[in-house]
Design a protein around this motif. Structure first.
Motif, PDB file in Angstrom:
ATOM      1  N   GLN A  74     156.910  50.407  21.031  1.00 27.57           N
ATOM      2  CA  GLN A  74     156.022  49.517  20.284  1.00 27.57           C
ATOM      3  C   GLN A  74     155.307  48.556  21.223  1.00 27.57           C
ATOM      4  OE1 GLN A  74     158.567  47.633  17.401  1.00 27.57           O
ATOM      5  NE2 GLN A  74     158.542  49.381  16.000  1.00 27.57           N
ATOM      6  N   ASN A  75     156.077  47.968  22.150  1.00 26.18           N
ATOM      7  CA  ASN A  75     155.477  47.047  23.123  1.00 26.18           C
ATOM      8  C   ASN A  75     154.504  47.777  24.055  1.00 26.18           C
ATOM      9  OD1 ASN A  75     157.170  45.216  21.929  1.00 26.18           O
ATOM     10  ND2 ASN A  75     158.108  44.498  23.828  1.00 26.18           N
ATOM     11  N   MET A  76     154.881  48.997  24.431  1.00 27.39           N
ATOM     12  CA  MET A  76     154.005  49.780  25.304  1.00 27.39           C
ATOM     13  C   MET A  76     152.686  50.066  24.610  1.00 27.39           C
ATOM     14  SD  MET A  76     153.780  51.089  28.329  1.00 27.39           S
ATOM     15  CE  MET A  76     155.449  51.311  28.954  1.00 27.39           C
ATOM     16  N   GLU A  77     152.742  50.325  23.332  1.00 28.58           N
ATOM     17  CA  GLU A  77     151.521  50.571  22.579  1.00 28.58           C
ATOM     18  C   GLU A  77     150.607  49.344  22.610  1.00 28.58           C
ATOM     19  OE1 GLU A  77     150.570  51.843  18.006  1.00 28.58           O
ATOM     20  OE2 GLU A  77     152.248  52.842  19.028  1.00 28.58           O
ATOM     21  N   SER A  78     151.187  48.163  22.486  1.00 30.03           N
ATOM     22  CA  SER A  78     150.398  46.927  22.549  1.00 30.03           C
ATOM     23  C   SER A  78     149.776  46.738  23.923  1.00 30.03           C
ATOM     24  CB  SER A  78     151.283  45.729  22.202  1.00 30.03           C
ATOM     25  OG  SER A  78     151.763  45.813  20.878  1.00 30.03           O
ATOM     26  N   VAL A  79     150.540  47.025  24.964  1.00 26.80           N
ATOM     27  CA  VAL A  79     150.018  46.923  26.328  1.00 26.80           C
ATOM     28  C   VAL A  79     148.888  47.930  26.531  1.00 26.80           C
ATOM     29  CG1 VAL A  79     150.562  47.284  28.775  1.00 26.80           C
ATOM     30  CG2 VAL A  79     152.128  45.972  27.326  1.00 26.80           C
ATOM     31  N   ALA A 124     149.450  56.298  23.637  1.00 28.44           N
ATOM     32  CA  ALA A 124     148.080  56.097  24.123  1.00 28.44           C
ATOM     33  C   ALA A 124     147.072  56.725  23.160  1.00 28.44           C
ATOM     34  CB  ALA A 124     147.924  56.696  25.519  1.00 28.44           C
ATOM     35  N   LYS A 125     147.419  57.903  22.651  1.00 27.47           N
ATOM     36  CA  LYS A 125     146.535  58.569  21.693  1.00 27.47           C
ATOM     37  C   LYS A 125     146.420  57.779  20.391  1.00 27.47           C
ATOM     38  CE  LYS A 125     147.185  63.341  23.276  1.00 27.47           C
ATOM     39  NZ  LYS A 125     147.738  64.684  22.941  1.00 27.47           N
ATOM     40  N   SER A 126     147.504  57.121  19.999  1.00 30.47           N
ATOM     41  CA  SER A 126     147.463  56.346  18.754  1.00 30.47           C
ATOM     42  C   SER A 126     146.508  55.163  18.873  1.00 30.47           C
ATOM     43  CB  SER A 126     148.870  55.850  18.387  1.00 30.47           C
ATOM     44  OG  SER A 126     149.294  54.804  19.251  1.00 30.47           O
ATOM     45  N   ILE A 127     146.268  54.715  20.103  1.00 27.00           N
ATOM     46  CA  ILE A 127     145.349  53.591  20.341  1.00 27.00           C
ATOM     47  C   ILE A 127     143.916  54.069  20.506  1.00 27.00           C
ATOM     48  CG2 ILE A 127     144.741  51.750  21.973  1.00 27.00           C
ATOM     49  CD1 ILE A 127     147.208  51.143  20.276  1.00 27.00           C
ATOM     50  N   ALA A 128     143.724  55.116  21.318  1.00 26.45           N
ATOM     51  CA  ALA A 128     142.365  55.499  21.711  1.00 26.45           C
ATOM     52  C   ALA A 128     142.032  56.964  21.464  1.00 26.45           C
ATOM     53  CB  ALA A 128     142.154  55.165  23.190  1.00 26.45           C
ATOM     54  N   GLY A 129     142.901  57.685  20.746  1.00 27.29           N
ATOM     55  CA  GLY A 129     142.623  59.088  20.462  1.00 27.29           C
ATOM     56  C   GLY A 129     142.671  59.949  21.715  1.00 27.29           C
ATOM     57  N   GLU A 130     142.039  61.098  21.643  1.00 27.66           N
ATOM     58  CA  GLU A 130     142.043  62.030  22.774  1.00 27.66           C
ATOM     59  C   GLU A 130     141.271  61.484  23.972  1.00 27.66           C
ATOM     60  OE1 GLU A 130     143.806  64.703  23.057  1.00 27.66           O
ATOM     61  OE2 GLU A 130     144.572  64.692  20.990  1.00 27.66           O
ATOM     62  N   GLY A 131     140.447  60.473  23.739  1.00 31.91           N
ATOM     63  CA  GLY A 131     139.674  59.887  24.836  1.00 31.91           C
ATOM     64  C   GLY A 131     140.381  58.755  25.548  1.00 31.91           C
ATOM     65  N   HIS A 132     141.701  58.662  25.407  1.00 31.37           N
ATOM     66  CA  HIS A 132     142.458  57.586  26.047  1.00 31.37           C
ATOM     67  C   HIS A 132     142.364  57.683  27.567  1.00 31.37           C
ATOM     68  CE1 HIS A 132     145.813  60.117  27.512  1.00 31.37           C
ATOM     69  NE2 HIS A 132     145.620  60.829  26.409  1.00 31.37           N
ATOM     70  N   HIS A 133     142.671  56.573  28.237  1.00 30.97           N
ATOM     71  CA  HIS A 133     142.558  56.502  29.692  1.00 30.97           C
ATOM     72  C   HIS A 133     143.912  56.442  30.402  1.00 30.97           C
ATOM     73  CE1 HIS A 133     138.556  55.397  28.267  1.00 30.97           C
ATOM     74  NE2 HIS A 133     138.117  55.817  29.432  1.00 30.97           N
ATOM     75  N   PHE A 134     144.983  56.802  29.691  1.00 30.29           N
ATOM     76  CA  PHE A 134     146.296  56.950  30.321  1.00 30.29           C
ATOM     77  C   PHE A 134     146.305  58.309  31.016  1.00 30.29           C
ATOM     78  CE2 PHE A 134     150.652  58.537  30.363  1.00 30.29           C
ATOM     79  CZ  PHE A 134     151.309  57.501  30.994  1.00 30.29           C
TER      80      PHE A 134
END
Length: 345
Positions: free
Chosen positions: A190-195, A238-248
């Motif tokens: 959960q915290n990682m998602e916020s970061v 990472a996908k939950s935040i930015a979808g397939e275009g995430h930068h992780f």
């Protein structure tokens, strides 16, 4: 601040000047070994060596530098910034777009130039101004780690200032397994998602280009072990935040004769099948950089051939580049020579 960031065409042109075999990430090309800046004393003697060594490396085929906010009490980032300003801004010998720079945050640093040990830095710079709260500290034995968005906003700004860069190419969450051990999986992810949400914002603002995790054992442990991190779950966040275009897009972990788990240990569940970390990373679209090729000096104590060890690592499938701690020009020369194509024959 030096504007710009590494791009494919400029890094490729840089690599064409040398005989090393460069590796390709979608947005840039990097040397098979990188200038690591973790080791050394927090003094001017070692800073002089690093500055000379980094300048030599950048002018002789190494276009990848790895550092962290806490390395050598912040001296390492500042030493890199000194050289980048000299070669790119002042002398215009190199272009910003041909160099890849990665840094990290998460561990409480000290600032030797301001005579602040980590304990004092924590109190005076982080807690008293309210950048973090006491409840944000995740402690395991003597190690303190932070996994809160405000800290990473602050740390990225600090690293940019030290490095004299407008944009950092890769920014890692440093040793997140400390927070995993302190928090447990549910709160950790959960915290990682916020970061990650904050890091995606930092990408959009142009402060960083990509982000990742730089770990010690977190990605190499058994799933039953305390501190184990699932790389698939991290990617899903990472996908939950930015979808397939995430930068992780990056992970870092040790690979040497002692730490072989990323090749041999099927500990990462991806698509319902356990795989070694290097295979799992590739399936998830991640690039792997490795650390500690000389086992923190153990290779030299045991009279192993360091150049043979280095060759073996860079020939491992799935490794983008290996972070090699080196500050003396003679060692940088030796390491470059040892990974030239002819050196393998």
């Amino acid at each position: 601040m030096i504007p710009g960031y590494a791009n494919f065409n400029s890094t490729r042109k840089y690599g064409q000047k040398f005989t090393l075999t460069y590796r390709t990430f979608s947005e840039f090309v990097v040397s098979p070994i990188a200038l690591g800046t973790h080791l050394g004393e927090m003094n001017e003697i070692d800073s002089d060596l690093y500055r000379e060594g980094i300048q030599y490396g950048l002018q002789n085929g190494l276009n990848f530098i790895d550092t962290a906010l806490n390395y050598r009490g912040m001296r390492s980032e500042r030493d890199i910034g000194y050289v980048l300003k000299s070669l790119i801004h002042d002398k215009k010998i190199l272009s910003r777009e041909s160099i890849v720079v990665s840094s990290k945050a998460g561990i409480i640093p000290g600032d030797v130039m301001k005579n602040l040990f980590p304990k004092e830095y924590l109190q005076k710079v982080l807690l008293e101004p309210g950048i973090i709260q006491g409840s944000d500290l995740n402690e395991v034995e003597h190690q303190k780690h932070v996994l809160t968005p405000r800290y990473y906003q602050f740390a990225i700004a600090q690293s940019k200032q030290h490095l004299n860069l407008g944009t950092i190419d890769i920014y890692y969450v440093h040793n997140p397994e400390i927070s995993m051990m302190a928090l447990g999986p549910e709160t950790f992810y959960q915290n990682m998602e916020s970061v990650f949400s904050t890091l995606e914002d930092q990408v959009q603002c142009g402060n960083i280009r990509y982000y990742g995790l730089a770990t010690w054992t977190g990605l190499l442990k058994s799933p039953e072990d305390n501190g184990y991190i699932s790389i698939e779950e991290v990617v899903n966040r990472a996908k939950s935040i930015a979808g397939e275009g995430h930068h992780f897009k990056f992970i870092q972990f040790p690979l040497n004769k002692q730490f072989t788990e990323s090749i041999t240990f099927k500990n990462q569940l991806v698509q319902n099948e356990f795989q070694p970390l290097l295979v799992a990373a590739e399936k998830l679209g991640l690039s792997s950089t490795t650390s500690a090729p000389f086992q923190l000096g153990k290779v030299f104590k045991e009279n192993q051939d360091p150049h043979e060890c280095l060759q073996e690592i860079i020939q491992t499938g799935g490794v983008l580049s290996t972070m090699v701690g080196m500050k003396q020009v003679k060692h940088i020369k030796e390491n470059i020579m040892s990974i030239l194509p002819d050196a393998r024959n």
